[in-house]
Motif scaffolding. Sequence first.
Motif, PDB file in Angstrom:
ATOM      1  N   UNK A  23      68.342  51.183  20.430  1.00 56.83           N
ATOM      2  CA  UNK A  23      69.528  51.987  19.946  1.00 56.83           C
ATOM      3  C   UNK A  23      70.920  51.444  20.755  1.00 56.83           C
ATOM      4  N   UNK A  24      71.100  51.570  21.582  1.00 57.02           N
ATOM      5  CA  UNK A  24      72.235  50.790  22.058  1.00 57.02           C
ATOM      6  C   UNK A  24      72.671  49.779  21.521  1.00 57.02           C
ATOM      7  N   UNK A  25      71.954  48.220  22.015  1.00 58.63           N
ATOM      8  CA  UNK A  25      71.911  47.533  21.897  1.00 58.63           C
ATOM      9  C   UNK A  25      72.139  47.212  20.425  1.00 58.63           C
ATOM     10  N   UNK A  26      71.752  47.826  19.877  1.00 59.48           N
ATOM     11  CA  UNK A  26      71.822  47.883  18.276  1.00 59.48           C
ATOM     12  C   UNK A  26      72.801  48.541  17.880  1.00 59.48           C
ATOM     13  N   UNK A  27      73.695  49.597  17.953  1.00 59.20           N
ATOM     14  CA  UNK A  27      74.214  50.188  17.763  1.00 59.20           C
ATOM     15  C   UNK A  27      75.954  49.239  18.279  1.00 59.20           C
ATOM     16  N   UNK A  28      76.214  48.239  19.642  1.00 61.77           N
ATOM     17  CA  UNK A  28      76.708  47.292  19.933  1.00 61.77           C
ATOM     18  C   UNK A  28      76.867  46.302  18.917  1.00 61.77           C
ATOM     19  N   UNK A  29      75.707  45.897  18.359  1.00 63.78           N
ATOM     20  CA  UNK A  29      75.984  44.677  17.662  1.00 63.78           C
ATOM     21  C   UNK A  29      76.848  44.901  16.379  1.00 63.78           C
ATOM     22  N   UNK A  30      76.511  46.389  15.957  1.00 64.16           N
ATOM     23  CA  UNK A  30      76.893  46.752  14.543  1.00 64.16           C
ATOM     24  C   UNK A  30      78.417  46.605  14.759  1.00 64.16           C
ATOM     25  N   UNK A  31      78.577  47.045  16.239  1.00 64.74           N
ATOM     26  CA  UNK A  31      80.479  47.848  15.933  1.00 64.74           C
ATOM     27  C   UNK A  31      80.985  46.182  16.370  1.00 64.74           C
ATOM     28  N   UNK A  32      80.183  44.899  16.658  1.00 69.32           N
ATOM     29  CA  UNK A  32      81.081  43.900  16.767  1.00 69.32           C
ATOM     30  C   UNK A  32      80.865  43.424  15.676  1.00 69.32           C
ATOM     31  N   UNK A  33      80.043  43.175  14.959  1.00 69.62           N
ATOM     32  CA  UNK A  33      79.679  43.213  13.329  1.00 69.62           C
ATOM     33  C   UNK A  33      81.202  44.064  11.706  1.00 69.62           C
ATOM     34  N   UNK A  34      81.070  45.085  12.191  1.00 67.27           N
ATOM     35  CA  UNK A  34      82.252  46.367  11.846  1.00 67.27           C
ATOM     36  C   UNK A  34      83.587  45.250  12.059  1.00 67.27           C
ATOM     37  N   UNK A  35      84.062  45.551  13.596  1.00 68.03           N
ATOM     38  CA  UNK A  35      85.130  45.577  13.329  1.00 68.03           C
ATOM     39  C   UNK A  35      85.295  43.574  13.169  1.00 68.03           C
ATOM     40  N   UNK A  36      84.666  42.809  12.927  1.00 63.70           N
ATOM     41  CA  UNK A  36      85.246  41.101  12.568  1.00 63.70           C
ATOM     42  C   UNK A  36      85.411  41.260  11.195  1.00 63.70           C
ATOM     43  N   UNK A  37      84.135  41.876  10.418  1.00 56.69           N
ATOM     44  CA  UNK A  37      84.143  42.570   8.647  1.00 56.69           C
ATOM     45  C   UNK A  37      85.326  43.093   8.969  1.00 56.69           C
ATOM     46  N   UNK A  38      85.756  43.836   9.729  1.00 56.53           N
ATOM     47  CA  UNK A  38      87.380  44.586   9.333  1.00 56.53           C
ATOM     48  C   UNK A  38      88.825  43.380   9.524  1.00 56.53           C
ATOM     49  N   UNK A  39      88.258  43.387  10.429  1.00 56.94           N
ATOM     50  CA  UNK A  39      89.091  41.612  10.117  1.00 56.94           C
ATOM     51  C   UNK A  39      89.345  40.815   9.552  1.00 56.94           C
ATOM     52  N   UNK A  40      88.263  40.654   8.798  1.00 61.69           N
ATOM     53  CA  UNK A  40      88.006  39.290   7.160  1.00 61.69           C
ATOM     54  C   UNK A  40      88.213  39.770   6.145  1.00 61.69           C
ATOM     55  N   UNK A  41      87.994  41.633   6.099  1.00 62.21           N
ATOM     56  CA  UNK A  41      88.653  42.623   4.668  1.00 62.21           C
ATOM     57  C   UNK A  41      90.216  42.140   4.479  1.00 62.21           C
ATOM     58  N   UNK A  42      90.863  41.858   6.031  1.00 63.26           N
ATOM     59  CA  UNK A  42      92.384  42.906   6.032  1.00 63.26           C
ATOM     60  C   UNK A  42      93.216  41.126   5.313  1.00 63.26           C
ATOM     61  N   UNK A  43      92.107  40.068   6.096  1.00 69.86           N
ATOM     62  CA  UNK A  43      92.712  38.737   5.645  1.00 69.86           C
ATOM     63  C   UNK A  43      92.512  38.713   4.141  1.00 69.86           C
ATOM     64  N   UNK A  44      91.155  38.677   3.263  1.00 65.65           N
ATOM     65  CA  UNK A  44      90.838  39.005   2.355  1.00 65.65           C
ATOM     66  C   UNK A  44      92.355  39.446   1.768  1.00 65.65           C
ATOM     67  N   UNK A  45      92.525  40.875   1.785  1.00 69.00           N
ATOM     68  CA  UNK A  45      93.637  41.289   0.469  1.00 69.00           C
ATOM     69  C   UNK A  45      95.395  40.340   1.279  1.00 69.00           C
ATOM     70  N   UNK A  46      94.965  40.079   2.325  1.00 66.96           N
ATOM     71  CA  UNK A  46      96.632  38.772   2.473  1.00 66.96           C
ATOM     72  C   UNK A  46      96.036  37.225   1.247  1.00 66.96           C
ATOM     73  N   UNK A  47      95.103  37.056   1.317  1.00 66.89           N
ATOM     74  CA  UNK A  47      94.919  35.779   0.986  1.00 66.89           C
ATOM     75  C   UNK A  47      94.864  36.409  -0.881  1.00 66.89           C
TER      76      UNK A  47
END
Length: 196
Positions: A1-25
């Motif tokens: 459970x912890x491993x899956x959640x830790x992987x998910x939080x890495x992906x979602x933090x990166x996703x947040x950065x990408x979404x913000x960059x898309x707003x800028x573009x």
Amino acid sequence: MYKAQMKFQKIICLGSLIASFIVFLYSLGIMTDMYDCFYSTMMNPDDLSDTWVPGSIIYYDMQPFNYKLTTIGILLILASLTLFVTSTQKRRRYYIGNIITVTLNILAGIASTVYCLPRINAFKIQFLTTVDFEALKFFAELFDGTYTESTFWFDLGYSVFGLLLLTDALLLGNLICKLVMMKKERQLIDQGKEER
């Protein structure tokens, strides 16, 4: 459970950065058609009523909003970077700094969407109702310019800010999941102490 959640939080933090960059573009692209179609139709920048194409003033009307949208894109990127500065993407336990940065990102995304989407929609309506497309077509053919009736860039705003809200929802879900897991972990530790 912890491993899956830790992987998910890495992906979602990166996703947040990408979404913000898309707003800028998006902020860099939204004026593309406006510039190509309307800039050369304005005969006198000091007198915006002096134009070959009625309604072309939308190009100038959108300039202040576009500046704010670009600023918002930059601020969203900076807010997303705070997730990485506080190691939110890799912490097993969240501390107050992590909770603050996640909350900051969620609020920034919601506020940006609430501010931008109604204005984008208003400019879309202005484009469709005030521009004389026959005059624009005539001008484009006469001077080998650009002609479009497409609302692509306006419509794209819904997808861009929808993606931003989706990442905010995932950040919130991750935060709730993290807090629940931390509470359960605390309960297990307390039970272990009581059994001794």
